[in-house]
Enzyme design. Structure first.
Site, mmCIF file in Angstrom:
data_model
loop_
_atom_site.group_PDB
_atom_site.id
_atom_site.type_symbol
_atom_site.label_atom_id
_atom_site.label_comp_id
_atom_site.label_asym_id
_atom_site.label_seq_id
_atom_site.Cartn_x
_atom_site.Cartn_y
_atom_site.Cartn_z
ATOM 1 N N SER A 151 -50.306 -25.930 -63.227
ATOM 2 C CA SER A 151 -50.728 -24.528 -63.188
ATOM 3 C C SER A 151 -49.570 -23.547 -63.145
ATOM 4 C CB SER A 151 -51.640 -24.284 -61.974
ATOM 5 O OG SER A 151 -50.884 -24.313 -60.776
ATOM 6 N N LYS A 171 -48.397 -21.179 -55.663
ATOM 7 C CA LYS A 171 -48.874 -20.119 -56.542
ATOM 8 C C LYS A 171 -48.032 -18.854 -56.337
ATOM 9 C CE LYS A 171 -52.486 -22.125 -58.466
ATOM 10 N NZ LYS A 171 -52.068 -23.483 -58.105
#
EC number: 3.4.21.88
Length: 238
Positions: free
Chosen positions: A158, A196
């Site tokens: 991701s 993230k």
């Protein structure tokens, strides 16, 4: 005085650790107490912590220490003989120790420090992460600067547009706060960790992927704890 559910959860955690040394997951705790969601478990754990029966251990996923038992239960001789504070730490039933600070390596032409690799972290769908010290790696001292650091192995894709690939090792500076745009280790609901980019959306926290295949996830500020900030990356070519 504890409520019935609070006492049930405390005893379930204690007895599971004494029986097998393997901690119950949040799903197991939810099922044992016949609750509809894990949010109820989080509320019970918070209440037990506020009353001094358990203590959360920082920088570790699902890590709790049982400090004491209810008086009626603690007075049972069969229980008291076997009671000692119990620790829930990731998938291991061992007492948790604070992550060691980087240890200076012997003087050399290219100075480096030793950093503990604490486990795997998801760059994708969050997984349980940050467990025990798996092994150590040497890191160039100019990569990390001051502060306490640890390393994590990346699982998932991701963050590929930020140059972070599956199998990479990231170097994290221990921190509990972050600035907008920082790439952080975020602990969600005290159970799942992910790597993230940190954003704000109103009063909420947005955890943004660097891959269009993944959606930005939005959480209330009480559900996310910053565990550190990315300061470096190591990649091995096979």
């Amino acid at each position: 005085m504890l409520t019935r559910k609070q006492q049930e959860l405390l005893l379930f955690i204690h007895e599971r650790m004494k029986e097998s040394g393997v901690p119950p997951s949040f799903d197991e705790m939810k099922d044992a107490l016949d609750l509809a969601s894990k949010s109820g478990i989080h509320r019970l754990i918070t209440a037990l912590e506020e009353r001094g029966f358990i203590r959360r251990l920082p920088n570790r996923a699902r890590a709790l220490e049982v400090i004491k038992l209810p008086e009626a239960y603690a007075g049972n001789p069969q229980v008291r003989r076997g009671f000692s504070p119990s620790v829930i730490e990731g998938s291991l039933g061992k007492p948790a120790a604070p992550a060691p600070a980087p240890k200076p390596a012997p003087p050399a032409e290219n100075a480096s420090v030793v950093v503990p690799v604490m486990g795997r972290i998801a760059a994708g769908v969050p997984i349980s992460a940050i467990q025990n010290n798996m092994h150590d790696i040497s890191v160039p001292i100019e990569m990390i600067g001051s502060g306490e650091h640890y390393a994590l192995e990346i699982k998932g894709d991701s963050m590929i547009e930020a140059g972070i690939l599956d199998g990479d090792t990231v170097i994290i500076r221990n921190a509990s706060t972050a600035s907008i745009g920082d790439i952080v280790v975020a602990l969600i609901d005290d159970e799942e960790a992910t790597l993230k980019r940190f954003r704000r959306k109103g009063a909420s926290i947005a955890l943004e992927a660097a891959n269009p295949a993944y959606e930005t996830r939005i959480f209330g500020p009480d559900r996310v704890k910053i565990q550190g900030k990315l300061v470096g990356l190591i990649r091995r070519y096979h």
